[in-house]
Design an enzyme around this catalytic site. Structure first.
Site, mmCIF file in Angstrom:
data_model
loop_
_atom_site.group_PDB
_atom_site.id
_atom_site.type_symbol
_atom_site.label_atom_id
_atom_site.label_comp_id
_atom_site.label_asym_id
_atom_site.label_seq_id
_atom_site.Cartn_x
_atom_site.Cartn_y
_atom_site.Cartn_z
ATOM 1 N N THR A 355 0.830 -1.191 0.000
ATOM 2 C CA THR A 355 0.000 0.000 0.000
ATOM 3 C C THR A 355 0.878 1.260 0.000
ATOM 4 O O THR A 355 1.951 1.250 0.574
ATOM 5 C CB THR A 355 -0.857 -0.023 1.271
ATOM 6 O OG1 THR A 355 -1.589 -1.238 1.286
ATOM 7 C CG2 THR A 355 -1.788 1.145 1.334
ATOM 8 N N VAL A 356 0.353 2.325 -0.623
ATOM 9 C CA VAL A 356 1.066 3.613 -0.560
ATOM 10 C C VAL A 356 0.164 4.639 0.107
ATOM 11 O O VAL A 356 -1.064 4.581 -0.008
ATOM 12 C CB VAL A 356 1.508 4.116 -1.946
ATOM 13 C CG1 VAL A 356 2.591 3.218 -2.530
ATOM 14 C CG2 VAL A 356 0.338 4.250 -2.909
#
Length: 535
Positions: A355-356
């Site tokens: 995830t970012v």
């Protein structure tokens, strides 16, 4: 250039907080942060900057997110906080019976079966349409240039890319995985500083920008996505993509010592962080690096996760309400279970009623907390040939237990791990914060809020501080930089404590706070290639 190892850092380093007043972008990769700043300086607002940064991250950090993932956002605009849930549902043609008849007891991690409708392109279009100042063709231009012209791969990304390539070469033998290798590792994963480009990504992003994502959901890209997934034995159809709509939702909150902590409501698990904070607000804390603080934090987190894993699902299928889980009476009931020794967490029964992450802010008062993900690293391992679209594996979070509220069903959204956070006080924005990383995310949120509110740490120090992660049962992993007396003290209280040298496993966060004079103060993640671009 001299020869050196971009991943070898033998000496302790320190970053200072960053101040600015016209705009700020904090995220896990410098080129993505710069893409957002360029949009701010070109006349865009914090929402346009968030889109620019998010689209760039699909290129410069493909090991953690992509065009075929999901996105959640909290947007402070017009003196109010708005929630965006762009997580996609299971295909209409995929049923519990179809999977269990194949002998499956869980949704696989990889391949066509965990692919749900991607929500990310729709999120970009929805943000631009409702709050943005610039067209997508402008805000996405930097990402398109990065894809077409190429960029040097950053160290942390290169390391994760290499690990994923080794894993996939070992696991992925089916022909439908070939496109992943053709796209991301035709010979090997790129090295730190090595240029990488993808014309297919550029063409896809340009099509999304030109059509405000219509091509992805109701055009040529939709046809290619559906045909590829179905050819591999999956269920995602053109009709599933065409029917998708983002959900503008009311954020949920808990008050923690005068600050309102905001999260996206279920199907996301930001609720877990709020339940834990509700429990913890009944205790007083004076010292961060004490055995008592760590023990109480971990115990509250275990109880909150036990409730979250038992009750969180697509809200249409939940059997308990958010209000019941966040009631003071229920928090007191759960708090009373915490004793001197580690407990085995069990869900309660409240009264029925890879995830970012990025943060942006502009000089006008707009702020965005945005998170997007392909879930486990590169996601399902499915890349639509010739498009650069890596499809996520979010369906892996569904249960195949027919009695569970999170059980797989057609058109249903799964339990979701990505959660943006936001802090306000007395109805005014303090700012966005988040810690990406699967089931670490609510735990990171709790630790960031307490570092800020209870222990007075600045944004950078809050992110620098050693972290812990409850894993399951009584098992807790803690970072090597944690004082040794805490490791032994927790073990003495019955916690099954393990040291972990995997810094990325403890999440990667960003924080931007705004003071009463409008000055922005940001911190970025030392466990990643984090950067703050400020103006």
């Amino acid at each position: 250039m001299p020869t050196f190892d971009a991943l070898h850092y033998p000496y302790a380093s320190r970053r200072n907080v960053v101040y600015a007043n016209k705009g700020m972008v904090a995220t896990s990769q410098p080129l993505a942060a710069q893409a957002g700043l360029q949009v701010l300086q070109a006349g865009g607002n914090a929402i346009d900057a968030a889109i620019a940064t998010a689209t760039a991250l699909t290129l410069v950090e493909p090991n953690a997110n992509g065009i075929g993932g999901d996105t959640f956002a909290l947007v402070w605009h017009g003196g109010k906080l708005h929630g965006l849930n762009a997580s996609g549902p299971a295909p209409r043609g995929m049923t519990l019976e179809k999977l269990t008849s194949q002998g499956l007891t869980h949704v696989p991690k990889y391949g066509p079966l965990p692919v749900t409708v991607p929500g990310t392109p729709a999120a970009w279009a929805a943000l631009a349409q409702r709050f943005g100042r610039l067209p997508l063709t402008t805000s996405m231009a930097s990402a398109i240039d990065l894809a077409r012209e190429g960029f040097p791969v950053s160290p942390t990304v290169a390391s994760a890319w290499r690990q994923a390539t080794a894993l996939f070469r070992e696991k992925f033998k089916e022909p439908y995985f070939k496109s992943w290798f053709d796209t991301f590792a035709p010979e090997r994963a790129p090295q730190p500083g090595e240029l990488w480009r993808s014309a297919a990504h550029a063409d896809t992003l340009q099509s999304i920008a030109d059509t405000a994502a219509e091509s992805f959901y109701r055009g040529p890209l939709a046809e290619r996505i559906a045909a590829f997934v179905q050819s591999a034995g999956g269920y995602l159809a053109k009709e599933d993509l065409a029917a998708f709509q983002v959900d503008w939702c009311d954020p949920i909150s808990a008050n923690y010592r005068g600050y309102d902590v905001w999260e996206i409501p279920p199907n996301g698990h930001g609720l877990v962080a709020l339940v834990a904070l509700n429990i913890l607000k009944g205790f007083e804390f004076s010292e961060r690096d004490s055995l008592r603080t760590h023990h109480l934090q971990i115990e509250a987190m275990k109880l909150a996760f036990a409730d979250g894993l038992a009750h969180i699902a697509d809200p249409a299928h939940m059997r308990v309400s958010v209000a019941d889980l966040l009631s003071d009476a229920y928090a007191a009931e759960r708090r009373a279970l915490i004793g001197a020794r580690a407990l085995q967490p069990m869900p309660g029964e409240p009264s029925r009623g890879g995830t970012v992450y990025l943060s942006t802010a502009d000089g006008e008062g707009n702020m965005v907390s945005l998170i997007q993900s392909n879930y486990m690293g590169f996601g399902s391992g499915m890349v639509v040939p010739g498009t650069g679209i890596a499809l996520h594996n979010r369906g892996n979070n569904f249960s195949l237990d027919a009695k569970h509220p999170n059980c797989l069903a057609p058109g249903k959204r799964p339990y979701h791990t990505i959660i943006p956070g936001f802090l306000t006080k007395d109805g005014k924005a303090v700012g966005p914060f988040g810690v990406m990383g699967g089931f670490m995310q609510p735990q990171g949120h709790v630790q960031m809020v307490m570092n800020t509110v209870d222990f007075g740490l600045n944004p950078q120090a809050s992110l620098d501080a050693p972290r812990w992660e409850w894993e399951s049962g009584k098992r807790v992993s803690i970072e090597r930089s944690t004082p040794e007396h805490l490791f032994h003290g927790l073990a003495g209280l019955g916690h099954e404590v393990v040291w972990s040298g995997n810094r990325m496993g403890f999440g990667r966060g960003q924080i931007i706070w705004r003071n009463a004079d409008g000055v922005l103060c940001g911190g970025t993640e030392p466990r990643a290639d984090g950067a703050i671009a400020a103006w």
